[in-house]
Design a protein around this motif. Structure first.
Motif, short mmCIF file in Angstrom:
data_model
loop_
_atom_site.label_atom_id
_atom_site.label_comp_id
_atom_site.label_asym_id
_atom_site.label_seq_id
_atom_site.Cartn_x
_atom_site.Cartn_y
_atom_site.Cartn_z
N ILE A 1 0.85 -1.20 0.00
CA ILE A 1 0.00 0.00 0.00
C ILE A 1 0.88 1.24 0.00
O ILE A 1 0.57 2.24 -0.66
CB ILE A 1 -0.96 -0.01 1.21
CG1 ILE A 1 -2.06 -1.04 0.99
CG2 ILE A 1 -1.55 1.38 1.48
CD1 ILE A 1 -2.87 -1.37 2.24
N GLY A 2 1.99 1.18 0.74
CA GLY A 2 2.90 2.32 0.80
C GLY A 2 3.73 2.53 -0.45
O GLY A 2 4.43 3.53 -0.58
N ASN A 3 3.66 1.60 -1.39
CA ASN A 3 4.46 1.69 -2.61
C ASN A 3 3.65 1.98 -3.86
O ASN A 3 4.12 1.75 -4.97
CB ASN A 3 5.26 0.40 -2.80
CG ASN A 3 6.42 0.33 -1.84
OD1 ASN A 3 7.21 1.26 -1.75
ND2 ASN A 3 6.52 -0.75 -1.09
N VAL B 1 -4.56 4.19 -8.16
CA VAL B 1 -4.92 2.82 -7.76
C VAL B 1 -6.04 2.85 -6.74
O VAL B 1 -5.99 3.63 -5.80
CB VAL B 1 -3.69 2.11 -7.14
CG1 VAL B 1 -4.05 0.74 -6.60
CG2 VAL B 1 -2.56 1.99 -8.15
N ASP B 2 -7.03 1.98 -6.91
CA ASP B 2 -8.03 1.75 -5.86
C ASP B 2 -7.41 0.74 -4.91
O ASP B 2 -7.43 -0.46 -5.15
CB ASP B 2 -9.33 1.21 -6.46
CG ASP B 2 -10.38 0.90 -5.40
OD1 ASP B 2 -10.04 0.79 -4.20
OD2 ASP B 2 -11.57 0.78 -5.77
N LYS B 3 -6.82 1.24 -3.84
CA LYS B 3 -6.07 0.38 -2.94
C LYS B 3 -6.96 -0.58 -2.16
O LYS B 3 -6.53 -1.68 -1.82
CB LYS B 3 -5.22 1.21 -2.00
CG LYS B 3 -4.13 2.02 -2.70
CD LYS B 3 -3.28 2.73 -1.68
CE LYS B 3 -2.36 3.74 -2.31
NZ LYS B 3 -1.50 4.37 -1.29
N PHE B 4 -8.18 -0.19 -1.87
CA PHE B 4 -9.08 -1.12 -1.18
C PHE B 4 -9.31 -2.35 -2.04
O PHE B 4 -9.23 -3.48 -1.57
CB PHE B 4 -10.42 -0.44 -0.84
CG PHE B 4 -10.34 0.43 0.38
CD1 PHE B 4 -10.55 -0.11 1.64
CD2 PHE B 4 -10.05 1.77 0.28
CE1 PHE B 4 -10.47 0.67 2.78
CE2 PHE B 4 -9.96 2.57 1.41
CZ PHE B 4 -10.17 2.01 2.66
N GLU B 5 -9.57 -2.13 -3.33
CA GLU B 5 -9.80 -3.25 -4.23
C GLU B 5 -8.52 -4.06 -4.45
O GLU B 5 -8.51 -5.27 -4.33
CB GLU B 5 -10.33 -2.75 -5.57
CG GLU B 5 -10.66 -3.87 -6.53
CD GLU B 5 -11.21 -3.36 -7.85
OE1 GLU B 5 -10.78 -3.89 -8.90
OE2 GLU B 5 -12.05 -2.44 -7.82
N ARG B 6 -7.42 -3.37 -4.76
CA ARG B 6 -6.18 -4.07 -5.08
C ARG B 6 -5.68 -4.94 -3.92
O ARG B 6 -5.16 -6.03 -4.13
CB ARG B 6 -5.08 -3.10 -5.48
CG ARG B 6 -3.77 -3.87 -5.75
CD ARG B 6 -2.64 -3.03 -6.22
NE ARG B 6 -2.84 -2.70 -7.63
CZ ARG B 6 -2.00 -1.94 -8.32
NH1 ARG B 6 -0.93 -1.44 -7.74
NH2 ARG B 6 -2.23 -1.68 -9.58
N PHE B 7 -5.85 -4.47 -2.69
CA PHE B 7 -5.28 -5.20 -1.56
C PHE B 7 -6.32 -5.94 -0.73
O PHE B 7 -6.02 -6.45 0.35
CB PHE B 7 -4.45 -4.24 -0.69
CG PHE B 7 -3.32 -3.64 -1.48
CD1 PHE B 7 -2.23 -4.41 -1.85
CD2 PHE B 7 -3.37 -2.33 -1.89
CE1 PHE B 7 -1.20 -3.88 -2.62
CE2 PHE B 7 -2.34 -1.78 -2.65
CZ PHE B 7 -1.26 -2.56 -3.02
#
Length: 183
Positions: free
Chosen positions: A83-85, A91-97
């Protein structure tokens, strides 16, 4: 003793567990990883957070004045680093991670279901933002997942090196001078 560069002082005084900071700007939730934060006082509960203008979260926090500080445990370690990278502006970080946003009560930023704790915060002082990127937040609501089995947190020591928290030493019976403070 051996002298080492002063730039490594944070490795000795790291401020606490790595946290995830969520915001919601123009209806779009975002999450970032943050390692530089500190408790400032007990009541009202004030938290200092360093978030720089290079972060997408900086713009959201300046615009909305609110966020959630979520405390992940070690089972989220790789996601926390990843997430920090990447940036929430692309990027939709909720979806990606695979993180589950959950509505907060006092702020528009979401809680993170997978985290052991979530703190709903409002910005109460920005006087140190220009000079040091230091936001002063007041915690308004605190959510704890009391059923969560994994409770160990991550502490960043620099360059991808982390310490894992877990053991607890209870010396509360010796804290007689501070018993008047709220728990």
């Amino acid at each position: 003793m051996k002298e080492v560069p002063a730039s490594g002082a944070f490795r000795q005084l790291e401020p606490g567990p790595i946290v995830l900071v969520t915001t919601s700007y123009e209806g779009i939730p975002n999450v970032m990883t943050m390692g530089f934060h500190m408790m400032i006082q007990h009541a009202p509960p004030l938290i200092g957070c360093v978030i720089g203008p290079w972060d997408h979260t900086y713009r959201a926090l300046r615009a909305t004045g609110e966020c959630v500080i979520a405390v992940p445990t070690i089972d989220l370690a790789r996601a926390v680093v990843d997430i920090g990278n990447c940036s929430g502006d692309t990027v939709d970080k909720f979806e990606r991670f695979g993180l589950t946003p959950q509505p907060a009560r006092a702020v528009s930023a979401p809680l993170i279901t997978e985290c052991i704790a979530n703190i709903e915060c409002r910005v109460v002082d920005t006087r140190l933002v220009e000079a040091y990127n230091l936001f002063i937040l007041e915690a308004e609501r605190l959510w704890i997942d009391t059923d969560r089995k994994e409770r160990r947190t991550l502490h960043h020591r620099g360059d991808g090196d982390f310490a894992v928290d877990g053991d607890v030493l209870d010396l509360s019976e010796h804290m007689v001078k501070w018993r008047h403070l709220p728990r």
